[in-house]
Design a protein around this motif. Sequence first.
Motif, PDB file in Angstrom:
ATOM      1  N   TRP A  73       0.841  -1.207   0.000  1.00 35.47           N
ATOM      2  CA  TRP A  73       0.000   0.000   0.000  1.00 35.47           C
ATOM      3  C   TRP A  73       0.871   1.251   0.000  1.00 35.47           C
ATOM      4  O   TRP A  73       0.662   2.177  -0.790  1.00 35.47           O
ATOM      5  N   LEU A  80     -11.189   8.245  -6.832  1.00 37.59           N
ATOM      6  CA  LEU A  80     -11.311   7.398  -5.640  1.00 37.59           C
ATOM      7  C   LEU A  80     -12.068   8.098  -4.514  1.00 37.59           C
ATOM      8  O   LEU A  80     -12.751   7.451  -3.724  1.00 37.59           O
ATOM      9  N   CYS A 108      -9.035   4.650   6.707  1.00 43.64           N
ATOM     10  CA  CYS A 108      -9.783   5.859   6.314  1.00 43.64           C
ATOM     11  C   CYS A 108      -9.273   6.493   5.031  1.00 43.64           C
ATOM     12  O   CYS A 108      -9.908   7.405   4.504  1.00 43.64           O
ATOM     13  N   ASP A 142      -5.218   4.751   9.406  1.00 43.62           N
ATOM     14  CA  ASP A 142      -4.809   4.149   8.138  1.00 43.62           C
ATOM     15  C   ASP A 142      -3.334   3.752   8.260  1.00 43.62           C
ATOM     16  O   ASP A 142      -2.582   4.354   9.037  1.00 43.62           O
ATOM     17  N   CYS A 143      -2.948   2.735   7.486  1.00 43.33           N
ATOM     18  CA  CYS A 143      -1.551   2.270   7.559  1.00 43.33           C
ATOM     19  C   CYS A 143      -0.632   3.096   6.673  1.00 43.33           C
ATOM     20  O   CYS A 143       0.567   2.810   6.627  1.00 43.33           O
ATOM     21  N   PHE A 167      -1.629   8.963   2.870  1.00 44.17           N
ATOM     22  CA  PHE A 167      -3.052   9.304   2.743  1.00 44.17           C
ATOM     23  C   PHE A 167      -3.469  10.282   3.855  1.00 44.17           C
ATOM     24  O   PHE A 167      -4.210  11.234   3.620  1.00 44.17           O
ATOM     25  N   ALA A 187      -1.497   3.565  11.643  1.00 42.07           N
ATOM     26  CA  ALA A 187      -1.399   2.292  12.378  1.00 42.07           C
ATOM     27  C   ALA A 187      -2.025   1.190  11.541  1.00 42.07           C
ATOM     28  O   ALA A 187      -2.823   1.445  10.632  1.00 42.07           O
ATOM     29  N   ASP A 188      -1.666  -0.051  11.886  1.00 40.93           N
ATOM     30  CA  ASP A 188      -2.297  -1.222  11.273  1.00 40.93           C
ATOM     31  C   ASP A 188      -3.553  -1.527  12.091  1.00 40.93           C
ATOM     32  O   ASP A 188      -3.458  -1.817  13.292  1.00 40.93           O
ATOM     33  N   VAL A 189      -4.717  -1.438  11.457  1.00 43.51           N
ATOM     34  CA  VAL A 189      -5.991  -1.638  12.167  1.00 43.51           C
ATOM     35  C   VAL A 189      -6.078  -3.049  12.774  1.00 43.51           C
ATOM     36  O   VAL A 189      -6.743  -3.255  13.782  1.00 43.51           O
ATOM     37  N   ARG A 229     -15.076   2.107   5.112  1.00 42.61           N
ATOM     38  CA  ARG A 229     -15.507   2.062   3.701  1.00 42.61           C
ATOM     39  C   ARG A 229     -14.374   1.434   2.903  1.00 42.61           C
ATOM     40  O   ARG A 229     -13.330   2.051   2.686  1.00 42.61           O
ATOM     41  N   PHE A 271      -8.855  -5.671   2.782  1.00 46.82           N
ATOM     42  CA  PHE A 271      -7.422  -5.787   2.515  1.00 46.82           C
ATOM     43  C   PHE A 271      -6.662  -6.338   3.715  1.00 46.82           C
ATOM     44  O   PHE A 271      -5.429  -6.425   3.676  1.00 46.82           O
TER      45      PHE A 271
HETATM   46  C1  SAM Z   1      -9.640   1.001  -0.965  1.00 45.44           C
HETATM   47  S1  SAM Z   1      -8.867   2.024   0.201  1.00 45.44           S
HETATM   48  C2  SAM Z   1     -10.289   2.796   0.979  1.00 45.44           C
HETATM   49  C3  SAM Z   1      -9.917   4.095   1.631  1.00 45.44           C
HETATM   50  C4  SAM Z   1     -11.098   4.881   2.217  1.00 45.44           C
HETATM   51  N1  SAM Z   1     -11.746   4.179   3.297  1.00 45.44           N
HETATM   52  C5  SAM Z   1     -12.087   5.207   1.129  1.00 45.44           C
HETATM   53  O1  SAM Z   1     -13.182   4.635   1.132  1.00 45.44           O
HETATM   54  O2  SAM Z   1     -11.774   6.045   0.273  1.00 45.44           O
HETATM   55  C6  SAM Z   1      -8.331   0.909   1.469  1.00 45.44           C
HETATM   56  C7  SAM Z   1      -7.612   1.629   2.588  1.00 45.44           C
HETATM   57  O3  SAM Z   1      -7.322   0.702   3.633  1.00 45.44           O
HETATM   58  C8  SAM Z   1      -6.020   0.972   4.118  1.00 45.44           C
HETATM   59  N2  SAM Z   1      -5.554  -0.260   4.745  1.00 45.44           N
HETATM   60  C9  SAM Z   1      -5.364  -1.466   4.172  1.00 45.44           C
HETATM   61  N3  SAM Z   1      -4.954  -2.361   5.090  1.00 45.44           N
HETATM   62  C10 SAM Z   1      -4.888  -1.704   6.279  1.00 45.44           C
HETATM   63  C11 SAM Z   1      -4.517  -2.076   7.596  1.00 45.44           C
HETATM   64  N4  SAM Z   1      -4.146  -3.327   7.881  1.00 45.44           N
HETATM   65  N5  SAM Z   1      -4.543  -1.128   8.570  1.00 45.44           N
HETATM   66  C12 SAM Z   1      -4.909   0.149   8.279  1.00 45.44           C
HETATM   67  N6  SAM Z   1      -5.272   0.558   7.051  1.00 45.44           N
HETATM   68  C13 SAM Z   1      -5.280  -0.362   6.064  1.00 45.44           C
HETATM   69  C14 SAM Z   1      -5.235   1.405   2.899  1.00 45.44           C
HETATM   70  O4  SAM Z   1      -4.083   2.128   3.209  1.00 45.44           O
HETATM   71  C15 SAM Z   1      -6.295   2.244   2.169  1.00 45.44           C
HETATM   72  O5  SAM Z   1      -6.267   3.578   2.581  1.00 45.44           O
END
Ligand code: SAM
Length: 291
Positions: free
Chosen positions: A18, A33, A61, A84-85, A89, A110-112, A127, A132
Amino acid sequence: MSNTELAAAPRSQYVDFWNSVLVPKFVRWRHILVGGLTLHSAKVFPSLAVRAGDAVVDAGCGFGDTAMQLARLVGPKGSVLAVDCCDGFLEYGRRDAKAAGIDNITFLEADVQTYPFSPVHDFCFSRFGTQFFENPVAGLRNMRKSLKPRGTMTMIVWRGINDNPWLGFAKEVVLQYLPPPGENAQTCGPGPFSMADQDVVTKQLEIAGYKDIQFEQIDAQVFVGKDLDDAVAFQLAIGPAGEVYREAGKAAEQRHDEIAKALKAELAQYEEPNGVMMNSSSWKVTAKNSG
Ligand SMILES: C[S@@+](CC[C@H](N)C(=O)[O-])C[C@H]1O[C@@H](n2cnc3c(N)ncnc32)[C@H](O)[C@@H]1O
């Protein structure tokens, strides 16, 4: 876990992907996006179980636009923790929130799946973020741990690729010219359709400790380009078609012009006066913390 331990924890390959591959691409295609997908979540926001004064988490987010919408819903007595990781962003979120005069959002890199949330939140939202997770059950359980007892989690996840021509259509066209990605393709995690199956997701949520699990189908047209050239370039950069194109490497570059021409001809049927519009379909999944 202390902040020092968190900083020292190894990042998953997906989080690395990512940050290194997708952040620059998402920034380039932010007008689609954010602008495009907002048309989808606009159908969800009016029914979210969020009240003034709530403490809310926005998991994965991205650029922070949903965090800002949530911040407006909870008002000055409420708060939003936007996680968000990818700090690449979050920088946009911090800047946009400041410009909008919103001061009740904390943006956190952070990693959720592993962040040690305090169980103080009324509502946890995502959302298109949970699809992922390297380990969906662990990630969903950790999101639940951010909630008070009986707190609510709502995530929006894509239904199958055939229900989402805005992502699947271009892949079919590109596959007429290039091979599918191989076993060792670099990816962003399980992927956009990994939570399409209601039975699988119900089981994941039950194991993660949720109850009162409900699915609602959301269908919406989304914006995928200002014009046909914009839509073609978007599809070749992001999503399933973008993955095929990226993984094909030099072969894709060599055939770029004929692929782009074919895609443009096929996408022409979706062109409208204000841009290229295609159908999308998701599940709005709502569940309660059983704790
Ligand atoms: C498809 S994007 C959606 C972003 C936002 N929620 C939107 O709807 O526009 C997926 C998001 O999840 C984040 N993400 C993926 N894996 C993650 C994790 N383990 N921890 C935190 N964020 C994560 C990515 O960095 C990315 O910003």
